[in-house]
Design a protein around this motif. Structure first.
Motif, mmCIF file in Angstrom:
data_model
loop_
_atom_site.group_PDB
_atom_site.id
_atom_site.type_symbol
_atom_site.label_atom_id
_atom_site.label_comp_id
_atom_site.label_asym_id
_atom_site.label_seq_id
_atom_site.Cartn_x
_atom_site.Cartn_y
_atom_site.Cartn_z
ATOM 1 N N SER A 155 8.618 -7.550 3.824
ATOM 2 C CA SER A 155 8.098 -8.607 3.657
ATOM 3 C C SER A 155 9.085 -9.772 2.779
ATOM 4 C CB SER A 155 6.880 -8.155 3.356
ATOM 5 O OG SER A 155 6.032 -9.532 2.774
ATOM 6 N N ASP A 156 8.795 -10.541 2.830
ATOM 7 C CA ASP A 156 9.137 -11.213 1.923
ATOM 8 C C ASP A 156 8.578 -12.122 0.461
ATOM 9 O OD1 ASP A 156 7.644 -13.622 2.543
ATOM 10 O OD2 ASP A 156 9.401 -14.858 2.676
ATOM 11 N N LYS A 157 7.568 -11.307 0.237
ATOM 12 C CA LYS A 157 6.265 -11.117 -0.975
ATOM 13 C C LYS A 157 6.532 -9.577 -1.521
ATOM 14 C CE LYS A 157 2.670 -9.291 1.688
ATOM 15 N NZ LYS A 157 1.070 -8.522 1.028
ATOM 16 N N LYS A 158 6.063 -9.699 -3.106
ATOM 17 C CA LYS A 158 6.429 -8.585 -3.761
ATOM 18 C C LYS A 158 5.173 -7.599 -3.617
ATOM 19 C CE LYS A 158 6.220 -11.892 -8.325
ATOM 20 N NZ LYS A 158 4.735 -11.760 -9.002
ATOM 21 N N ILE A 159 6.003 -6.138 -3.311
ATOM 22 C CA ILE A 159 5.040 -5.154 -2.670
ATOM 23 C C ILE A 159 4.302 -4.771 -3.973
ATOM 24 C CG2 ILE A 159 5.803 -3.168 -1.538
ATOM 25 C CD1 ILE A 159 6.505 -5.124 -0.112
ATOM 26 N N ALA A 160 2.610 -4.038 -3.158
ATOM 27 C CA ALA A 160 2.129 -4.230 -3.979
ATOM 28 C C ALA A 160 1.512 -2.642 -4.163
ATOM 29 C CB ALA A 160 0.767 -4.964 -4.769
ATOM 30 N N ASP A 161 1.465 -1.424 -4.615
ATOM 31 C CA ASP A 161 0.176 0.037 -4.110
ATOM 32 C C ASP A 161 -1.503 -0.920 -4.305
ATOM 33 O OD1 ASP A 161 -0.789 -0.235 -6.708
ATOM 34 O OD2 ASP A 161 0.234 2.187 -7.313
ATOM 35 N N SER A 162 -2.023 0.020 -3.970
ATOM 36 C CA SER A 162 -3.449 -0.336 -3.734
ATOM 37 C C SER A 162 -4.375 -0.716 -5.256
ATOM 38 C CB SER A 162 -4.724 1.033 -2.855
ATOM 39 O OG SER A 162 -4.204 2.179 -3.475
ATOM 40 N N PHE A 163 -3.562 -0.375 -6.199
ATOM 41 C CA PHE A 163 -4.265 -0.982 -7.661
ATOM 42 C C PHE A 163 -3.938 -2.277 -7.971
ATOM 43 C CE2 PHE A 163 -3.941 3.793 -6.761
ATOM 44 C CZ PHE A 163 -5.500 4.235 -7.158
ATOM 45 N N GLY A 164 -2.871 -2.605 -7.696
ATOM 46 C CA GLY A 164 -1.825 -3.853 -7.829
ATOM 47 C C GLY A 164 -0.722 -4.036 -8.189
ATOM 48 N N LEU A 165 -0.026 -2.756 -9.213
ATOM 49 C CA LEU A 165 1.277 -2.567 -9.106
ATOM 50 C C LEU A 165 2.560 -3.381 -8.093
ATOM 51 C CD1 LEU A 165 2.978 -1.654 -11.313
ATOM 52 C CD2 LEU A 165 2.955 0.374 -10.906
ATOM 53 N N GLU A 166 3.457 -4.268 -9.109
ATOM 54 C CA GLU A 166 4.308 -4.867 -7.621
ATOM 55 C C GLU A 166 5.669 -4.874 -8.231
ATOM 56 O OE1 GLU A 166 1.096 -8.708 -6.840
ATOM 57 O OE2 GLU A 166 2.885 -8.873 -8.139
ATOM 58 N N ASN B 42 0.238 -0.996 0.168
ATOM 59 C CA ASN B 42 -0.177 0.079 0.383
ATOM 60 C C ASN B 42 0.863 1.049 0.266
ATOM 61 O OD1 ASN B 42 -2.463 -0.907 -0.418
ATOM 62 N ND2 ASN B 42 -2.469 -1.735 2.337
ATOM 63 N N ILE B 43 2.140 1.067 -0.737
ATOM 64 C CA ILE B 43 2.820 2.436 -0.737
ATOM 65 C C ILE B 43 2.645 2.957 -1.552
ATOM 66 C CG2 ILE B 43 4.208 1.094 -2.904
ATOM 67 C CD1 ILE B 43 7.009 2.351 -2.112
ATOM 68 N N THR B 44 2.750 4.691 -1.829
ATOM 69 C CA THR B 44 2.012 5.533 -3.460
ATOM 70 C C THR B 44 3.776 5.551 -3.509
ATOM 71 O OG1 THR B 44 1.210 6.592 -1.513
ATOM 72 C CG2 THR B 44 2.005 7.877 -4.053
ATOM 73 N N TRP B 45 3.370 5.150 -4.956
ATOM 74 C CA TRP B 45 4.502 4.754 -6.339
ATOM 75 C C TRP B 45 5.439 5.891 -6.666
ATOM 76 C CZ3 TRP B 45 6.902 0.600 -5.563
ATOM 77 C CH2 TRP B 45 6.485 -0.585 -5.350
ATOM 78 N N LEU B 46 4.797 6.758 -6.165
ATOM 79 C CA LEU B 46 5.395 8.646 -7.047
ATOM 80 C C LEU B 46 5.805 8.514 -5.722
ATOM 81 C CD1 LEU B 46 5.632 10.720 -9.094
ATOM 82 C CD2 LEU B 46 3.214 11.413 -7.873
#
Length: 186
Positions: free
Chosen positions: A43-54, A10-14
């Motif tokens: 975390s050892d999983k892919k990091i994603a924003d609230s829209f699913g970009l990983e 739930n990061i903001t990629w910008l």
């Protein structure tokens, strides 16, 4: 110079990309050719924003002690992470001399880790009240530097902060050339 970019769900990629782009140009344009960075996460999983970009992080739960700077973007994930004691203990592994940098609500993480005690800081304008318990003073400013802590306001401040760091680390000429290459007129 060695940098740790701290990513989380739930990061903001910008917040991340806005600072990453100008800083990465310090290396690619030859201003700091020995600069390196790691994409770090708890975390050892892919990091994603609230829209699913990983994005897949490269370092998981690795100590942050050997970095010259840690950079923590913002996003809705910070609201929960500021209360996650295990995550905050990991952030606290950053060395005393490490520069701590945040964009937007990343300052809540710096605050929860105790890095803002007796310091001025800023964050997203909607989270000034949430930041108050962590610092000496919340400043309504785009970029606030207090000792070895640098915080930036809301999302669009990430590019400004990236250019600010370019000047701080490589000089005004480097910052101006990078700004021109980005065609940034801010």
């Amino acid at each position: 110079m060695k940098i740790a970019y701290i990513l989380f769900d739930n990061i903001t990629w910008l917040d991340f990309i806005g600072i990453y782009d100008p800083i990465s140009r310090l290396k690619s344009m030859g201003y700091l050719p020995d600069m390196s960075w790691d994409i770090c996460a708890y975390s050892d999983k892919k990091i994603a924003d609230s829209f699913g970009l990983e994005i897949v992080p490269a370092k998981i739960k690795s100590s942050l002690a050997n970095y010259d700077a840690i950079i923590i973007p913002g996003g809705f994930g910070t609201r929960e992470l500021q209360f996650d004691t295990e995550f905050i203990e990991w952030i606290k592994t950053a060395g005393i001399d490490t520069t701590k940098i945040s964009i937007c609500t990343g300052s809540l993480i710096l605050g929860a880790a105790g890095f803002l005690t007796d310091k001025k800081a800023t964050t997203n304008f909607q989270e000034y009240e949430a930041l108050k318990p962590y610092c000496k003073e919340v400043v309504n400013s785009r970029i606030v530097e207090d000792g070895n802590v640098i915080t930036a306001g809301a999302v669009s401040a990430s590019i400004d902060l990236g250019l600010y760091l370019c000047e701080k680390w490589a000089g005004q000429n480097a910052q101006e050339e990078i700004r021109k290459k980005m065609d940034y007129r801010g």
